[in-house]
Structures are given as C-alpha cells and as structure tokens.
Design a protein around this motif. Structure first.
Motif, short mmCIF file in Angstrom:
data_model
loop_
_atom_site.label_atom_id
_atom_site.label_comp_id
_atom_site.label_asym_id
_atom_site.label_seq_id
_atom_site.Cartn_x
_atom_site.Cartn_y
_atom_site.Cartn_z
N LYS A 190 0.85 -1.19 0.00
CA LYS A 190 0.00 0.00 0.00
C LYS A 190 0.89 1.24 0.00
N LEU A 191 0.78 2.05 -1.03
CA LEU A 191 1.52 3.31 -1.08
C LEU A 191 0.87 4.28 -0.10
N THR A 192 1.65 4.79 0.85
CA THR A 192 1.10 5.64 1.89
C THR A 192 1.94 6.90 2.07
N LYS A 193 1.43 7.78 2.93
CA LYS A 193 2.13 9.00 3.31
C LYS A 193 2.51 8.91 4.78
N GLN A 194 3.53 9.65 5.17
CA GLN A 194 3.86 9.73 6.59
C GLN A 194 2.74 10.44 7.32
N GLY A 195 2.23 9.80 8.36
CA GLY A 195 1.14 10.38 9.12
C GLY A 195 1.62 11.11 10.36
N ASN A 196 0.67 11.38 11.27
CA ASN A 196 0.95 12.10 12.50
C ASN A 196 0.89 11.21 13.73
N SER A 197 0.92 9.90 13.56
CA SER A 197 0.79 9.00 14.70
C SER A 197 2.00 9.11 15.61
N ILE A 198 1.76 8.94 16.90
CA ILE A 198 2.85 9.00 17.88
C ILE A 198 2.42 8.27 19.14
N TYR A 199 3.37 7.60 19.78
CA TYR A 199 3.10 6.99 21.07
C TYR A 199 3.35 8.02 22.16
N LYS A 200 2.35 8.29 22.97
CA LYS A 200 2.49 9.24 24.06
C LYS A 200 3.25 8.58 25.21
N MET A 201 4.10 9.35 25.86
CA MET A 201 4.92 8.82 26.94
C MET A 201 4.87 9.72 28.16
N LYS A 202 5.27 9.16 29.28
CA LYS A 202 5.45 9.94 30.49
C LYS A 202 6.76 9.49 31.14
N TRP A 203 7.15 10.17 32.19
CA TRP A 203 8.38 9.83 32.90
C TRP A 203 8.05 9.32 34.30
N LYS A 204 8.78 8.29 34.72
CA LYS A 204 8.59 7.71 36.04
C LYS A 204 9.93 7.71 36.77
N GLN A 205 9.92 8.14 38.03
CA GLN A 205 11.15 8.09 38.81
C GLN A 205 11.42 6.65 39.23
N VAL A 206 12.67 6.21 39.06
CA VAL A 206 13.05 4.84 39.38
C VAL A 206 14.26 4.86 40.31
N ASP A 261 0.54 5.93 6.85
CA ASP A 261 1.26 4.70 7.12
C ASP A 261 0.71 3.90 8.30
N PHE A 262 0.58 4.53 9.45
CA PHE A 262 0.18 3.82 10.67
C PHE A 262 -1.15 3.10 10.50
N LYS A 263 -2.11 3.78 9.90
CA LYS A 263 -3.45 3.23 9.72
C LYS A 263 -3.41 1.92 8.94
N PHE A 264 -2.65 1.91 7.84
CA PHE A 264 -2.68 0.73 6.97
C PHE A 264 -1.80 -0.41 7.48
N VAL A 265 -0.75 -0.10 8.23
CA VAL A 265 0.01 -1.17 8.87
C VAL A 265 -0.89 -1.90 9.86
N GLN A 266 -1.67 -1.14 10.63
CA GLN A 266 -2.58 -1.76 11.59
C GLN A 266 -3.65 -2.59 10.90
N GLN A 267 -3.98 -2.26 9.66
CA GLN A 267 -4.98 -3.01 8.91
C GLN A 267 -4.39 -4.23 8.20
N GLY A 268 -3.08 -4.40 8.28
CA GLY A 268 -2.46 -5.60 7.72
C GLY A 268 -1.75 -5.42 6.41
#
Length: 305
Positions: A190-206, A261-268
């Motif tokens: 599937k020919l796709t475009k770079q999307g805006n998907s991102i994994y949100k993160m936080k910081w934890k003290q260890v 990209d992200f959408k279609f990878v998730q669709q297989g």
C-alpha cells in the motif's frame, strides 16, 4: 559476481539483531546480489540521525556467511556514511537497505528512528535507499517473522534494482517500508504517506538503572509484555535522580486518515512510504506566519506582557 548489483545493509538494532541477520540471509540465499553489511556493533535505537564527529570510530570484521560484514562503533548514519564512502568497501553500493527493525516506524516516530536515518544518509548522498521495519508485538510475533518480512520485501528490492540499473529510479526520495505484525497474511503493498501517529509517553522516577526493563527497539512499544525489574538499587546521591520513560499508548491524529502509514500497517498492509529530507510545516502554518511576521515589530515589548 561482478555483474550482480551490490546491496549494503545497515540497521539500528545492532549487527547481531535477528532482523538484520534474516534480511542478509534472504538476500544472500537468492544468489542475485553482492551483499555488504556495515552496522552498529551495539544497539543504537532511537538515535535519529546523530553522527560521530569529534573522534574516530572503530570497524571490526564480522563473519556473516555470504556477505562482507563490519561492525562499527557508531550510529546508523555513521555506518551508512562509512559504508558508501569507498574507505571501507572498494565500491559504492547500488542500494542501501536499513533494517529489518524490531518495531514499526510510522508517523512522527520516523523522526526518532535510527533505522530510517540509515537509509536517509544514503539518500543524502544520492544513493537509492530503503528502510524496513516490522511491527513486532510481544506474545504474537516470532523471530521467524523477520524472514517472512524479508521475503515479502524481495519484489520491491528486485524491482528497485531494475530501475536503478536503467537509471530511471527517482533519487529525490527514499522508501520507508513497514510490515504488519501478521506478515504471513499481509494484504499486499500500500503506497502511503507519513502520518501524525505517535506513542504518548510519560516519565517515572526509578531507583535502578535497569528498572522497567529495556526498550527492545526504536519504536517497539510492546504494550503487552512486562519486563523484569532489577532488585539491586543504587545509592543515589541527593543530586542524582533517575527517571525512565513509560509508554501510555498510541495516538493517531483525528484528521490523519488519508492514506497514512500507521493506519494501513494496523490493517495488515505492507506500507511503502516515499520520504524526503525536508521538514515542511503543516498546511496552514506558512500562511499564518506570512500575515503574522510583518506585524511583529508592532507588538508590545516583552516587559509589557
């Protein structure tokens, strides 16, 4: 052998990573290519396009059957730069492939990715390049899937080399390929475009350098696995506090549903995304600043805000 096209392989997971080894094995076993390997000697995930500037980097010969291989004490961009320079190998490769990464590289994560940077560095030097990532998911993915992913990419690699030989392959972009978790039952390209998907993160003290485990790759973000936590703690001084990233979950921009990209990878699908090097602003930003900039001198001074 002299008439065969030359492919150089790099990555960011390190020269011993199963994704790279599977890709090299598939390329070598096809008997169609000369295969060179120039990859980091240790994991370099999420280093983006950083380069080594102030000191020399070491290259060490590594035995990989059917290939000429070196492990480099540097970043993916360093590896590509050295590998295409004719300083390490006697020839310039026809094609550079970076991967196969353990974890997808879609959307905004392309900016973080050392895998994509390995291909981008070749693009900077007008050498055709492809970055390849597999959407690894803990509990579902198997190491054998890297071989399936490499085999699924072979038609693209072969077709690209045909165009390269004819000098008709476009040099104003490079390709970023992402393969779905269930690669054996993928729905095709599937020919796709770079999307805006991102994994949100936080910081934890260890309390330990290893607490929370190790992120396996650039953008694996394995939401199901639980990594062991070290029981040994450090005697931290009052001026040294440790923090570690934690993944909250994936986010796909609500307006980002047009051939991304992200959408279609998730669709297989196996997504094929042409990329460049320029970071163009989102639509609407230029027009805003075109109206805004001339009025800057008329704005109140900072002291009056």
């Amino acid at each position: 052998m002299e008439n065969q096209p030359t492919i150089m392989v790099t990555n960011d997971d390190g020269i011993d990573a199963p994704g790279l080894r599977a890709l090299v094995q598939v390329l070598v076993s096809s008997r169609r290519f000369q295969v060179l390997v120039c990859a980091p000697d240790s994991e370099q995930s999420a280093v983006s396009h950083s380069i080594t500037w102030r000191h020399p980097i070491a290259a060490r010969r590594v035995e990989i059957e059917g290939a000429t291989a070196y492990a480099i004490a540097g970043t993916p961009a360093d590896c590509t730069s050295l590998g295409i320079s004719k300083s390490l190998f006697p020839l310039i490769p026809d094609l550079v492939i970076s991967g196969i990464n353990m974890g997808s590289n879609c959307g905004y994560h392309i900016v973080y990715s050392g895998t994509v940077a390995g291909a981008r560095e070749a693009f900077f030097n007008e050498i055709p390049a492809i970055s390849v990532s597999y959407d690894w998911f803990g509990g579902q993915s198997k190491v054998e899937n890297f071989t399936l992913a490499a085999e699924a990419c072979m038609p693209i690699i072969t077709a690209a080399l045909v165009e390269i030989k004819k000098k008709t392959y476009p040099l104003k972009c490079f390709l970023n390929i992402d393969l779905p978790t269930d690669v054996a039952n993928n729905k095709g390209y599937k020919l796709t475009k770079q999307g805006n998907s991102i994994y949100k993160m936080k910081w934890k003290q260890v309390t330990s350098d290893m607490e929370g485990g190790k992120m396996l790759s650039t953008m694996t973000m394995d939401m199901d696995s639980t990594a062991p936590i070290e029981t040994d703690t450090l005697n931290l001084s009052q001026d040294r506090i440790l923090f570690k990233r934690e993944v909250l979950g994936g986010k796909l921009d609500e307006g980002d549903f047009d051939e991304v990209d992200f959408k279609f990878v998730q669709q297989g699908y196996i997504t094929v995304t042409p990329l460049g090097a320029l970071s163009n602003a989102e639509i609407g930003c230029h027009s805003f600043f075109q109206d805004w900039l001339p009025s800057v001198g008329e704005l109140p001074s900072a002291s009056s805000l």
